[in-house]
Structure formats: structure tokens, C-alpha cells
Design an enzyme around this catalytic site. Structure first.
Site, PDB file in Angstrom:
ATOM      1  N   THR A  20      -7.136  -8.879   1.463  1.00 55.66           N
ATOM      2  CA  THR A  20      -8.233  -9.750   1.067  1.00 55.66           C
ATOM      3  C   THR A  20      -9.161 -10.059   2.234  1.00 55.66           C
ATOM      4  OG1 THR A  20      -6.817 -10.804  -0.530  1.00 55.66           O
ATOM      5  CG2 THR A  20      -8.768 -12.025   0.136  1.00 55.66           C
ATOM      6  N   ASN A  56       1.377   0.316   4.719  1.00 57.06           N
ATOM      7  CA  ASN A  56       1.186   0.270   3.277  1.00 57.06           C
ATOM      8  C   ASN A  56       2.225   1.034   2.484  1.00 57.06           C
ATOM      9  OD1 ASN A  56      -1.166  -1.400   2.928  1.00 57.06           O
ATOM     10  ND2 ASN A  56      -2.147   0.122   4.228  1.00 57.06           N
TER      11      ASN A  56
END
Lengths: 392, 392
Positions: B180, B387
Site C-alpha cells: 500500500t 513476495n
């Protein structure tokens, strides 16, 4: 329809050959008939693409195809165009056909002049090896590979007897430049160039155009479909389309699975979209997402990334209607049901799905009837390694 | 205009505090005045974004901001909305203001219900620590970080005495979900909410919107600009805009440089585009390309990938007019000059540029007057590692 061996050499009227050394590769395909093509939409267009596109626009006919790997002949200006024309002339002379009936394709490093001398030196040997034997197709397929690890060939025979065969390369690079997608598809059906074009565009839109390795569009992409007519059969076009769709989808899946550094094939199925464009947007955005791709590499059923990608795809979406499953083609596990999140933290079946070599992500938007499928691969250390190696 | 210390706490009328443990982080900012915001365009929108967007639409005024890290409160349905409202109520009670004057923001994992109890348990401590000291800003900045490695704060004082300060987080994740982007910018100028909105949209379009870490758009992105008026100065708007542009661009560069796994900041400057939209398309497409990003990681001046990305960006482009330079901000080397490729194979200066921690790619399309700049980072093994880690 049944799957048969032989690739493009399964198609009557097609002969192929190829050779490859550490420096370059050269393939030659003899196979004459009406031909249609689809080409890269990149505004930087390689010389062979310009030449072949022009030839097809003017003649809608191909008698032979010459392809080199190791040099893309892209961003090479006037000299590049002259080199592509010389490749066509050399192939035309060997095959005894008009040079405007030759398709030329290249893949490899961008911005270096082509070594046409090498091609000239090796063309005799390739021409002499032209063969309708499956090994001919296999050699041509190998010759156009760059860092591809797997040969990509598919062939089928329709009920009516018509055969369709294709070879492709993709997503590899001989030097860290572009992962060109090249595909050469042949059929022995009797079909006009215009019908071939319609069928090719349709099949291409739901196969190669729905496949993403890294989201970079090459300067050299090309797919050609040629009909030799050697079966003497004029097939029902809808039947032919089904066969062609199968061949292109299988080639697309092979390219995706063999994406640079890939360990898995990712298939994204989108159902219930408002329209086809939306379905395709959602499928391609998910399969392109680096976060989704790395999660799959890490065996992580990270559905939050999947819905987020759907959300920014630009397609209509209501998060309270979204459903989501992960599957390995045999078992499926629901992660989200109409916006309600399932607790899958201890789900052993999900764990085994994520460890499978094919991960299928099914999204249902519950908004309409449209569906689409896209293919891609995981994002791995090896993708970075392959593309970070200093070679310039 | 001069750069000053203190971040948002350099702005008169602003107090900030924050704390963080291994589970979650909590920041509180006290600072009241007209406020404007820009929000994620993702169609999957987190509850705090919905709440804050509604509050701003109705009141154009913020008295306090409460932010948690560790949980995005996204894809959490009605419960998520109730939790976001509860965060607003808790902050409003502490600060003694209306709950509709509270901005709420969250960042972290998607699809899990927020632990509002934790926030309630820690709010007293954060409220008690509210401070106009630079350390207050620093603590708030740290509290909203996830896998960010660097605190991101910028502050300036304009000639007229007005101060602008901002903090941001980006591109990190506490769990492998979304990276974000959150930014909170304050000024002590006297400015209306409408003027703030105009200035914010303008500055945002050439800063945060021109920054790409991986191309994934979060469900939680939010940037808020609040004017406390505490300087009692109503600045010239053009001057204010210049200061705001500086603050947002510097924050954007900090976010890009601290992108997940990044080792370098990549700046792409595009000149000579037909129009602004084209300039931005080219700049963003280049900085988003995984092939360009991995080449930069590998110190490879792989200009073929840069022109190919420009070519598929959708912008007007004539490959015979394209020029291209690589620079480290001090020295520049020309790789392509109006379509002519330079031989840089033995260029030592280019080698040292590629080894710099900032690589500037300058593209001149020579078609018009428009220009744009975009920022990003290289694609590294660590991006994949961060990730791909299995945590769900």
C-alpha cells in the site's frame, strides 16, 4: 479431432529443417499456399516483420519461410531492411520461388546488424536437410529456440481428415533482449487466405493474446498460418476453427509454461464477467501481476492479490459478488464465495494444489455470462537471473 | 524554498505519534483544517478508504488521522466498515473532535478482520505521546511502515514562510499482500479544501502517479493534504504548488528507491513527446518493464528493451527519431541518436553509470514538446523472495 505427432511435418505438403550453433540458428520451411499472419503491435517493428507483413498484404501467399535466431534484426534501419530482403532472396533462390512469396522472421538481440554471411554459409546445409519427417519439424523448432528449454510443437487431425500443425518459440532470449514469440502454423486444408485470416485472428485472440510471461511486447512477434491444400479437403470452417483453436491454445500453454525461469503454468479462468472484454481484462491482469506470480512461485494461495488485481483491471466488479477457487485441474478449493472469505488455513488439499506444476485460478464475477482464460507462469529467481546477466 | 527538518511536525499545528510491535503499528496525527484526498482507483476498495473518502466528500475537513499497519481492513465486508468506523470513534473521543472529522487509513494483509481491541489497547499510549517534535513525526512514520526499510518524510519552507511537510509509506508488506502507498501531507498555510484538492491532484499526477514498483495497484492507497492555517499565511497558490510538487516528488522517489528488494532508483525522463499523455505513457511503460528493471539490476545498459517498451507503450513514436541516454545525474552517455545506434561496448563511463545507485534513462522522441518523468526501481532476487515467502 485427435492429437497426432509430427508438428508442422504432420501436415501434407510441408518440409522443414533447421540447424543451430552457439552463435545463431537457422530454420527453413517449405510449404506453399494461401497464408495469413498476425504481427506485433509494438511501434518499434523489426525489419523481417515489416517485410513479411508487406508480402502478405500484397500476395496473401507464402511458398517458404526462413527464420533465424540469435539476432532480432530490429532497430537496424535501412541496413536491416536490406538484410531481411537478402534473407528472402536467398531462400527464394534455393526453393525456386518468387522472393515476394517468402516469409522472413528473426528473434534475438535488438540493435545489431544481422550476419547475413552466416545465414548464406549455412543455408545449403539446411536446404539439403528439408524433410517431411517429424525430425525435420523438430530440427526447425530447435533452430528457432533462444533460451527456450522445451520444443513447442502441436499437431492434430480433424474428423474430416484435415491436419493442422504448429511450432512456436517464446519467452527465451539468446541475449538479454526480447523474448520474441514466433509461431508457424500449417494446415493441408483447402482454405482461402481471407478465411485463414479470420480463423487466425479469432484463434490468436484467445490463445497467444491471452498469454503473458512478463508483460513486455516484443518488436518481432509473428504468427503465420499457411494452407497447403495438400489434403484436397475443404473443411467445414467451424470445425477447422476448433482444431486451430486447440493448436494455438496448446502452443500458448507450452510457451507460458516455458516462460523465462518458470517452474509452473498458471491458468486464470474468469467467469461471469459483464462482457468478453472485461473477462479478458481480468484474466490478463491477474496473470500479469508480479505479486500473484511470485506468490504462486512460493506456493502461497494469496487470494488477496488475485482480487486486488481483478479490482484494478478496469473491468466491472462488485467485491460482494466475487468468488474464487484454486485448482490443480483435479481438485478445487474455494477461497472466496460471493465475497465471503473461507478459512483455508489448515486445508491440506489447497497445500497440495499450490505445489502442483499447474495452478488454475478460477474467478467468478457473477455479473454476466462472459468468460475468458489466460495463461502465464510464476515469477522466480531465475527470471531475474536470466534477465540481469550482463552481456551487452 | 528551502528543505527543513521535521516532516509533518515541521508544520505548525501538527502533532504526531506512533508505536509499533511485531503484530501491528498505530499512528495518530492531530492537525485540523481543510483537507483534500486522492484515493486508490482499484474497484476492490478497503473499508478505511470508503470511510475517509465519504468523510472528505461531506466535510472537506480533517481534525485528526488514525492509521494502522499490519492489516489492510480490505475485503472485510460490513464488519470491516464497522471496524473502520470504530477506529474513527476511538480517535475522535481521544482528540475531542467529531468522528466525521477523522481520517482512517490501514495497510497490511487483505481479507482478515481487524483487531480493533489491539488498537484500543494501544491508543492511550500513542495519544499521550503526541508531539510537535520531529521525533513525533519519526515515530508516526515508523508506525505505518510494513517492510519499508527507510522512513519517508520531507518538509520545506516556502519564501513566504508557509511550511509543507509529508510522510509516506510504500512498497513494503507486513505479510505478502499489498504494498500500500499511504501519504499524509500537512501545510500550515491558509488554503481552502477546494484549492488543496486542485493542488493535490496536480502534484499527485506528476509524483505518486508516476511511480511504479511492480505495477500492482493497492486496495488501500490514499494521500491526504491538510492545511492547519497555523502560519496565518495565505500563500500565492502557484508558489504553494511548487513547494507541494517538490514534497510529493521527493516522497515518490523515496518510495521508489525503497521498493521491495530494490537496490537502485530508476528515473525515466521522456522529452519530445507529442503530448503529455504520451510522455507519461512512455515514461511509465519503461519504468514498469520487468525486462528493463532486471537489466538495471544487472548493470546492463540494455537500451533495446527501453526502446521496445517505448514502442509498446501506445504513444506515438518514430523509431528513426528516437534518442536515448543513460546517466547517473552527473555524467550522461548517448546510446541512440535519432535512431542511430552508438557503439558503447567499451565505454567505461557507461559502465560506471550502470553501477550507480541512481540510473537516469532519458528518452527523446523528437516529435513534440511534451515531457514527463517517472520513477521506479530495479527487479531483484529479493523482490521475488519477499513476495514468494509462504505465510498464508
Amino acid at each position: 479431432m485427435r492429437v497426432i505427432d509430427g508438428g508442422i511435418c504432420a501436415v501434407r505438403g510441408v518440409h522443414a529443417a533447421g540447424l543451430k550453433d552457439d552463435y545463431m540458428g537457422l530454420a527453413l520451411i517449405e510449404g506453399a499456399g494461401p497464408c495469413a499472419g498476425v504481427f506485433t503491435r509494438n511501434k518499434v517493428v523489426a525489419a523481417p516483420v515489416v517485410l513479411t507483413r508487406d508480402n502478405l498484404e500484397n500476395h496473401k501467399y507464402v511458398a517458404g519461410t526462413i527464420i533465424n535466431s540469435g539476432n532480432a534484426n530490429a532497430f537496424t534501419g535501412e541496413q536491416g531492411m536490406a538484410d531481411a530482403r537478402e534473407m528472402a532472396r536467398l531462400a527464394a533462390d534455393k526453393l525456386g520461388v518468387q522472393k515476394s512469396h517468402i516469409a522472413v522472421a528473426s528473434t534475438g538481440v535488438i540493435g545489431r546488424f544481422l550476419d547475413v554471411g552466416w545465414i548464406k554459409d549455412h543455408l545449403d546445409e539446411v536446404y539439403g536437410a528439408l524433410s517431411a519427417d517429424p525430425q525435420g519439424c523438430r530440427n526447425a523448432t530447435k533452430a528457432i529456440m533462444t533460451t527456450d528449454l522445451i520444443e513447442k510443437e502441436v499437431s492434430v487431425e480433424l474428423e474430416c481428415g484435415v491436419r493442422i500443425g504448429g511450432i512456436a518459440k517464446g519467452s527465451g532470449m539468446i541475449e538479454p533482449n526480447m523474448g520474441t514469440m514466433l509461431a508457424f502454423i500449417y494446415t493441408d486444408a483447402i482454405l482461402s487466405a481471407d478465411t485463414l485470416k479470420e480463423c487466425l485472428v479469432k484463434a490468436n485472440d484467445s490463445s497467444f493474446n491471452m498469454m503473458v510471461v512478463d508483460g513486455d511486447t516484443s518488436t518481432n512477434d509473428m504468427a503465420l498460418l499457411t494452407a497447403t491444400g495438400a489434403s484436397s479437403i475443404a473443411p467445414d470452417v467451424a470445425n477447422f476453427q476448433r482444431g486451430l483453436d486447440y493448436v494455438l491454445v496448446e502452443l500458448a500453454k507450452k510457451i507460458a509454461r516455458d516462460g523465462e525461469g518458470a517452474t509452473k503454468l498458471i491458468e486464470v479462468q474468469v467467469n461471469g464477467a459483464s462482457d468478453l472484454a472485461d473477462a479478458r481484462k481480468v484474466a490478463k491482469t491477474i496473470v500479469r501481476s508480479p505479486l500473484v506470480k511470485s506468490a504462486i512461485y512460493g506456493h502461497d494461495p494469496n487470494w488477496g492479490r488475485v482480487v486486488a488485481a481483478a479490482g484494478y483491471s478496469g473491468a466491472s466488479l462488485d467485491q460482494d459478488k466475487v468468488s474464487l477457487k484454486f485448482s490443480d485441474g483435479k481438485n478445487a478449493v474455494t477461497l472466496v464465495d460471493h465475497g465471503q472469505v473461507a478459512d483455508t488455513s489448515a486445508n491440506q488439499q489447497l497445500k497440495s494444489i499450490m505445489e502442483s506444476d499447474t495452478v488454475i485460478i478460477s474467478v467468478d464475477l457473477s455479473l454476466g455470462e462472459a468468460f475468458a482464460v489466460a495463461w502465464g507462469c510464476d515469477l522466480t529467481y531465475d527470471y531475474v537471473r536470466i534477465n540481469a546477466e550482463y552481456t551487452t
